[in-house]
Design an enzyme around this catalytic site. Structure first.
Site, short mmCIF file in Angstrom:
data_model
loop_
_atom_site.label_atom_id
_atom_site.label_comp_id
_atom_site.label_asym_id
_atom_site.label_seq_id
_atom_site.Cartn_x
_atom_site.Cartn_y
_atom_site.Cartn_z
N SER A 204 0.83 -1.19 0.00
CA SER A 204 0.00 0.00 0.00
C SER A 204 0.88 1.26 0.00
CB SER A 204 -0.94 -0.06 1.21
OG SER A 204 -1.95 0.91 1.13
N ASP A 418 -8.51 -3.97 -6.86
CA ASP A 418 -8.16 -3.31 -5.60
C ASP A 418 -8.72 -1.89 -5.63
OD1 ASP A 418 -6.95 -2.05 -3.42
OD2 ASP A 418 -4.99 -2.96 -3.78
N HIS A 446 -6.76 -5.99 -1.14
CA HIS A 446 -5.66 -5.04 -0.94
C HIS A 446 -4.56 -5.76 -0.17
CE1 HIS A 446 -3.86 -1.10 -0.73
NE2 HIS A 446 -3.85 -1.09 0.59
#
Length: 494
Positions: A204, A418, A446
């Site tokens: 991320s 995602d 994710h």
């Protein structure tokens, strides 16, 4: 919301292997002294901790120093070190080392000591503290989409007061809580760990941090894996508007899954039908909050949080199903479990200082009204999540072009659907980091490597970490079999 941290604990358990006491054989002169983690950090069993000092301001390297806390799991005799960041920005990494190490396949376990850390401004590393801001937020919150100018101004006043509180309590830190400084900190850690090159796994926001490191320190970048990729070509302000339609598409997938399980949830047999019931429930909560705690705003937050991993879907669907049948208790519980944090000082500090944000609220309003037409469940929620950046009391970092100079090729991992880091970010990162390879899953979770139980995704990453050789071509993978359709049965049996 921008690119929030990856909730790794949703899909993987902690291992119990202990950190060995032997010194790091590959670096006898390393400047890190591992010891048991302080109890207040809540580190998993088997985790060691260490501190290093770094300059608050790298323009004055001999000036004020701050302390950073690192965590490690595995054997100190391992020949290699894998540094990991779980995302955020603002996510603590203290538990990440053990979580990642215990999830590594056997061929990697003995080869890597996994090291994570709380980045500057986070947790145990000179944290950004905005003080007690709880009194700024009514319970429940008003609906995200303002009905009139007065409602919008009230939310805007809250955003301004949050920015003022952060400046009041952490103003001396705020100018230095940037991704570029966090990358400089990582290089200090590399030196302290006695390594010529840094092997790195970032999820991320951790992909932005890793790409920044590789751009700033190409000569010391080793094997770099970026999973669930932040778009390097747009500002953090623009990222929210990139997320909005992706979140809306992901919600449509969730509604379709609920419809396919109508025998359990009784909210409609198609995605459109479920979406209609959802909007009716949303309106009901706006007028009559559940338990005077959960209104439409809290429902929106809970939905957004559940879009990160489909393991959250059964909990949310069951809670809404019970509410629809007259029982609000599970929904109140789910909102408390899944809702977003009201004020995350560290996340605001990084997001607001990394890029320039519009200072004129009319720009935000116009862009959000436009986004709301395509993403009515998320546009205003996302805007309010970052609105304090319009009033932030710290300068922005000097711009850096990701992939410029001699930045190396890296391995990118991404899920097609995602919603937190939409797939175009990975495609743009591949263009920026020339020669990089992309492992693309057809799923939507994710965070892929190690935590989506997808052998097609994991194998090229493991091979790269073992050999340092990127795949000869991009890799396309099907979604893992445990995705949405199997979730209901799996959670029914749990």
């Amino acid at each position: 919301m921008t690119a929030r941290g990856l909730c790794l604990a949703v899909t993987a358990g902690l291992g119990a292997a202990l950190l060995a006491a032997a010194p790091v054989s590959a670096a006898p002169a390393a400047g890190v002294k591992w010891a048991a983690c302080p109890p207040d950090l809540g580190a998993p069993r088997g985790t060691g901790c260490a501190n290093i000092s770094v300059p608050l301001d790298y323009a004055q390297p001999s000036g004020k120093q701050i302390s950073l806390t690192m965590a490690a799991a595995g054997s100190l005799d391992a020949p290699n070190i894998l540094m990991v960041n779980p995302g955020g920005p603002g996510e603590s990494g203290i538990g990440t080392a053990q979580l990642v190490w215990s999830s590594l396949p056997p061929e990697l376990v003995d080869k890597y000591l996994v090291v994570s850390f709380d980045p500057r401004g986070v947790g145990a590393s000179s944290p950004v503290d905005c003080g007690d801001t709880s009194g700024l937020f009514p319970t429940p919150m008003p609906p995200n989409r303002p009905a009139n100018a007065d409602q919008e101004q009230k939310r805007l006043d809250i955003a301004r007061k949050v920015a003022d509180a952060c400046a009041q309590h952490a103003g001396d830190l705020l100018p230095y809580i940037t991704t570029q400084n966090a990358a400089r900190d990582m290089d200090r850690m590399r030196v302290a760990l006695g390594k010529d090159k840094l092997d790195y796994l970032g999820y991320s926001y951790g992909t932005k941090l890793g790409a920044t490191y590789a751009t700033m320190f190409p000569a010391t970048s080793g094997r770099i894996v970026l999973d669930s990729v932040v778009d390097p070509t747009v500002s953090t302000y623009q990222t929210a508007y990139q997320q909005d339609p992706a979140l809306q598409r992901r919600a449509a997938q969730f509604f379709a899954w609920v419809g396919a399980n109508d025998a359990k949830y009784h909210l409609g047999t198609t995605g459109d039908a479920v979406g209609g019931v959802w909007n009716t429930i949303r309106d009901t909560l706006a007028a009559h909050p559940a338990g005077d705690k959960v209104g439409s705003e809290e429902l929106d937050e809970t939905l957004a949080s559940a879009m990160y991993v489909d393991a959250s879907w059964p909990t949310l669907a069951d809670a809404v199903s019970h509410f629809h049948a007259g029982d609000s208790g599970p929904l109140i519980g789910a909102a408390g479990q899944l809702a977003l944090q009201r004020v995350d000082g560290a996340q605001l500090a990084y997001n607001c200082a990394d890029d320039k944000w519009p200072a004129d609220w009319r720009t935000w309003h116009t862009d959000t009204v436009r986004a709301d037409k395509k993403a009515p469940l998320f546009a205003w929620l996302n805007t309010w999540y970052s609105a304090s950046c319009a009033f932030w009391k710290a300068p922005t970092a000097p711009p850096i072009e990701i992939g410029s100079g001699k930045a190396p090729a890296v391995l990118l991992v991404q899920a097609k659907d995602d919603s937190a880091t939409p797939v175009e970010g990975a495609l743009h990162m591949q263009q920026a980091m020339r020669g990089s390879r992309l492992v693309l899953s057809a799923g939507g979770n994710h965070g892929q490597f190690l935590f989506d139980q997808n052998a097609c995704v994991d194998k090229p990453v493991v091979d790269y970490l073992l050999t340092g050789r990127l795949p000869a071509a991009d890799v396309k993978c099907a979604a893992p079999p445990a995705s949405a359709s199997a979730l209901a049965d799996r959670f029914e049996q749990a």
